[in-house]
Design an enzyme around this catalytic site. Sequence first.
Site, PDB file in Angstrom:
ATOM      1  N   THR A   1     -22.439  48.214   4.681  1.00  0.00           N
ATOM      2  CA  THR A   1     -22.837  49.561   4.020  1.00  0.00           C
ATOM      3  C   THR A   1     -21.899  49.855   2.903  1.00  0.00           C
ATOM      4  O   THR A   1     -21.058  49.161   2.629  1.00  0.00           O
ATOM      5  CB  THR A   1     -22.614  50.559   5.115  1.00  0.00           C
TER       6      THR A   1
ATOM      7  N   LYS B   1     -15.253  52.396  12.689  1.00  0.00           N
ATOM      8  CA  LYS B   1     -14.885  51.981  14.142  1.00  0.00           C
ATOM      9  C   LYS B   1     -15.372  50.592  14.239  1.00  0.00           C
ATOM     10  O   LYS B   1     -16.716  50.378  13.960  1.00  0.00           O
ATOM     11  CB  LYS B   1     -15.687  52.757  15.124  1.00  0.00           C
TER      12      LYS B   1
ATOM     13  N   GLU C   1     -30.843  49.846   7.651  1.00  0.00           N
ATOM     14  CA  GLU C   1     -31.059  51.282   8.170  1.00  0.00           C
ATOM     15  C   GLU C   1     -31.206  52.367   6.776  1.00  0.00           C
ATOM     16  O   GLU C   1     -30.672  52.083   5.593  1.00  0.00           O
ATOM     17  CB  GLU C   1     -29.567  51.922   8.463  1.00  0.00           C
TER      18      GLU C   1
ATOM     19  N   HIS D   1     -25.881  57.177  -0.277  1.00  0.00           N
ATOM     20  CA  HIS D   1     -25.720  55.795  -0.988  1.00  0.00           C
ATOM     21  C   HIS D   1     -26.554  55.867  -2.285  1.00  0.00           C
ATOM     22  O   HIS D   1     -26.156  56.605  -3.250  1.00  0.00           O
ATOM     23  CB  HIS D   1     -26.139  54.671  -0.131  1.00  0.00           C
TER      24      HIS D   1
ATOM     25  N   GLU E   1     -22.581  46.936  10.278  1.00  0.00           N
ATOM     26  CA  GLU E   1     -21.728  47.697   9.153  1.00  0.00           C
ATOM     27  C   GLU E   1     -20.526  47.005   9.237  1.00  0.00           C
ATOM     28  O   GLU E   1     -19.552  47.721   9.277  1.00  0.00           O
ATOM     29  CB  GLU E   1     -21.970  49.250   9.244  1.00  0.00           C
TER      30      GLU E   1
END
Length: 667
Positions: free
Chosen positions: A230, A146, A289, A264, A191
């Site tokens: 990210t 988004k 983060e 990740h 991100e």
Amino acid sequence: MKMTEFAALAAAFILTICATGCVKKARVYTMVPKNPGIFLPKSDTARDDFIRGVDISTVIAEEESGVVYKDWDGSPQDIFKTLRESGVNYIRVRVWNDPWTEDGKSFGGGHNDIDTAVKIAKRAAKFNLPLLVDFHYSDFWADPNKQKAPRAWASMNMEQKQKALYDFTKESLKKLVNAGAVVGMVQVGNETTTGLAGEKNWMNVCKLMNAGAKAVREISKDIKVVVHFTNPEKSGEYEHIADILSHNKVDYDVFGTSDYPYWHLGTKNLAALLDKIADKTGKQVMVCEFSSPYTYADGDDNGNSVSEDSYFYGEKQYSISVQGQADVIFDYVNDLSALGKKCLGVFWWEPAWIPVPGKNRQERQALWEKHGSGWASSPAAAYDPDDAGKYYGGSAWDNQALFDFEGNPLPSLAAWGLTKIGAKTEVRPDFAQPVQVRARLGESVALPKEVSVTNNDGSEATVPVVWNDKSDDGVPVSQLTSLGPREFKVHGQAGASLSGNSSGVPVLARFSAIELNYVENPSFEEKDMSMWQITDVNRNANELLVAEKADDAKSGTKAMHWWSEKEVHFIVQQTVSGLKPGLYKASMQIHGGDNGPRESQEIFLFAASGGKTWKTYTFTDGWRNFFNPAIQGIEVGNDGECVIGADVSGLPGSWGSLDDFVLTPEK
């Protein structure tokens, strides 16, 4: 715990915040538990100037909903003071443009407009905690899925949007500075791997980043500008982004990343990647983060982002426990501090997003709606109808907080202040790995009598386990193979007799009642692959192999994995012999992505016997969206042979996994 169990560690963190948000030496006392009940080694690399940050953007909405945060004695205390006493030295706060309906109803997620950020900034400044201001440039959540422009910018052209972003950034920062905030860093987007403020073209994204950077520079030359991305696990992705930023002359100081160890890279691989990015760009790097769960429990009946069904791990598996969280904090601080001045620090995401008060979901739902303390409120449908408008609710992050469900600091919170000095406690079982159990229909059920556990000091042990007599959905264990092919969860307690621990640690058995299966090594768990024939038809596959990665497997930890930069076509098949004549059915499990519209994909399960071939088409539609294509009516003759397999053609960049092939008689 009582304060008699605590010690004042003079100069454990000697912190004065300068205009840039850097951390310098000063005389400050940090209160941390003397014996918090966790193990930590002493870090030889952790630096005093390393940022140990947290993002507590939902804290205002949480407190408005009645959440009370406590100190290490269990008494109510300003959470900012508790964080400071525990070794936290930086606060990250997100800023949305307008997370409200026209009649003033909150979208939820902390309704993080600039006014809410100012409230957080004032309290942070009281305890000398600088801010990383995280502009999403959206009216609600911005992430790789988004990147929607604020409603007020929706009809703007690029020139107008650049000016709007510049104005919003500058005016917001003025409000923060005028309120007494110490703004050390500013993110120009959150991100932004796939876009920013509705723009997907990289040239436009870079223009917007520069508009934000210009506003920051005009407020203060000392504030660092951060870009944030990210999915660092995607090979070559960050190097490619760094080249784009350089080509478009983006003005920034810090290349930031998200890195959740269960999604990740994990610290060793991440440190190597960030070291490379720092050398390539000449910029500093940072983890914006990260987090990890301490329990699988769901404190607000809303479901958790990481659960028993969705926890996977990459480089290293951490215990789902308070000790596991402490280990995660230690590794991120220790391994990234080792990069020296290249790496500024790390931020734990939303450690205070715990359940709001309420006897049931209905009572909590009223608070989420009124105060915006859930991830989304129903009014968010005005902006995000397809997601928030359908799935609004509470916190999916309460099991990754550093406070328990009642607002008490967890011992893992103390890890921020103990990284350099270490901690010890008694050795005890800490986490039991889930076990996979399979039995064919009609067979007796035998759950393991012992399981492997990880102790809180990292050592391994094999301990007895006591299983519940029923599955989670109430089926007696003795009947698990009598109800047809199904999957069950059975919980138990492991190591209950050790160290006087009467309850032990929870353990889960994932039990599969399966059909009679004539396919050998059907899930690729065994080393011997001689029964499988694998053909890379056009020899384009970059990866076509059995991969040991639990999050790519339907069952067990292995699956047949593929990925290709070019168009790929491969066949995986096995010839099964010695079958009785009759009718059979075949099936498999498949997931994957980046292969175009489902109607145009050329993937099928096939079976062949007696000169006849049966096949059924299937497709890939996203990570872990497993499909289970099946073929019925396969006629096996007197020769007793049947070939079962998958024929896969994929577009450039397509990827996926095959698992759990089955060939069983029809009844």
